[in-house]
Design an enzyme around this catalytic site. Structure first.
Site, mmCIF file in Angstrom:
data_model
loop_
_atom_site.group_PDB
_atom_site.id
_atom_site.type_symbol
_atom_site.label_atom_id
_atom_site.label_comp_id
_atom_site.label_asym_id
_atom_site.label_seq_id
_atom_site.Cartn_x
_atom_site.Cartn_y
_atom_site.Cartn_z
ATOM 1 N N CYS A 1 9.355 -22.017 46.727
ATOM 2 C CA CYS A 1 8.831 -22.743 45.555
ATOM 3 C C CYS A 1 9.221 -22.024 44.269
ATOM 4 O O CYS A 1 10.369 -22.098 43.860
ATOM 5 C CB CYS A 1 7.336 -22.961 45.685
ATOM 6 S SG CYS A 1 6.397 -21.525 46.237
ATOM 7 N N SER A 2 8.293 -21.328 43.648
ATOM 8 C CA SER A 2 8.599 -20.798 42.313
ATOM 9 C C SER A 2 7.881 -19.482 42.034
ATOM 10 O O SER A 2 7.659 -19.141 40.886
ATOM 11 C CB SER A 2 8.159 -21.826 41.271
ATOM 12 O OG SER A 2 6.771 -22.079 41.435
ATOM 13 N N CYS A 3 7.505 -18.735 43.086
ATOM 14 C CA CYS A 3 6.690 -17.535 42.877
ATOM 15 C C CYS A 3 7.425 -16.459 42.081
ATOM 16 O O CYS A 3 8.591 -16.162 42.342
ATOM 17 C CB CYS A 3 6.270 -16.939 44.214
ATOM 18 S SG CYS A 3 5.363 -18.091 45.247
ATOM 19 N N CYS B 1 12.581 -17.318 44.901
ATOM 20 C CA CYS B 1 11.545 -17.813 45.804
ATOM 21 C C CYS B 1 12.137 -19.047 46.462
ATOM 22 O O CYS B 1 12.267 -20.086 45.817
ATOM 23 C CB CYS B 1 10.260 -18.164 45.056
ATOM 24 S SG CYS B 1 9.013 -18.819 46.189
#
Ligand SMILES: [Fe+2]
Length: 197
Positions: free
Chosen positions: A108-110, A105
């Site tokens: 961010c951090s998906c 991602c």
């Protein structure tokens, strides 16, 4: 004033959490209950073991694998698993001897966290997120020790509504194992695509 601001900015995390929690509770919002529920979900429910069961089933049942590759979100419900409403699609990417899919991602951090577990710290690291796209082969060589150099690498960037999961290649010596035993060898990193089993 400047000093007070600096002290606030560096207050320990626990102190900041306590402050937010007291404010919410003062307004009649049961924050500690919500925190406890979230902790339970993060530690007990959103675990890579879920994805490992999906992989083991796909390795054992060609019909399920076909449904999983066609519509991941629908297929995982067959195993009693679910995804949040806003995870509208689960795209399952099959690794083969020739192709290695890697998910990231860049924003961010998906992840599809209810299926493959919450993202590890390195997945959220700014340098990793940039490098896995720009120099994926080097990154894979650094972190995936048995990554074959001749493999084609495909990098998939997660969005808010499209989540990915890698279906790792089944190690030949495990063909015929019961699903339970197969699930035991599937790791989170293999479902992110940075490890081969
Ligand atoms: Fe993200």
């Amino acid at each position: 004033m400047e000093q007070a601001r600096a002290v606030q900015a560096t207050a320990p995390l626990e102190q900041r959490v306590d402050a937010v929690q007291s404010l919410l509770e003062a307004r009649g919002l049961p924050a500690s209950q919500a925190v406890e529920e979230l902790r339970h979900k993060a530690e007990e429910e959103w675990v890579p073991r879920n994805g490992a069961r999906v992989v083991a089933k796909a390795w054992s049942d060609p019909g399920f694998k076909q449904r999983l590759l066609a519509d991941g979100r629908a297929a995982v419900t067959e195993l009693g698993l679910s995804m949040p409403k806003h995870h509208r699609h689960l795209v399952v990417l099959e690794n083969t001897a020739q192709v290695q899919n890697v998910i990231c991602c860049t924003l961010c951090s998906c992840t599809a966290f209810t299926i493959i577990g919450l993202p590890p710290d390195w997945y959220k690291d700014l340098e990793y997120r940039a490098r896995v796209v720009r120099e994926s082969r080097t990154v894979l060589r650094d972190i995936c020790l048995n990554h074959p150099a001749a493999t084609e690498i495909r990098v998939w960037d997660t969005t808010a509504d499209t989540r990915y999961m890698v279906l790792p290649e089944q190690p030949p010596h495990t063909v015929g194992w019961p699903e339970e035993k197969l699930a035991g060898i599937v790791t989170r990193d293999a479902m992110i695509g940075v490890a081969r089993l």
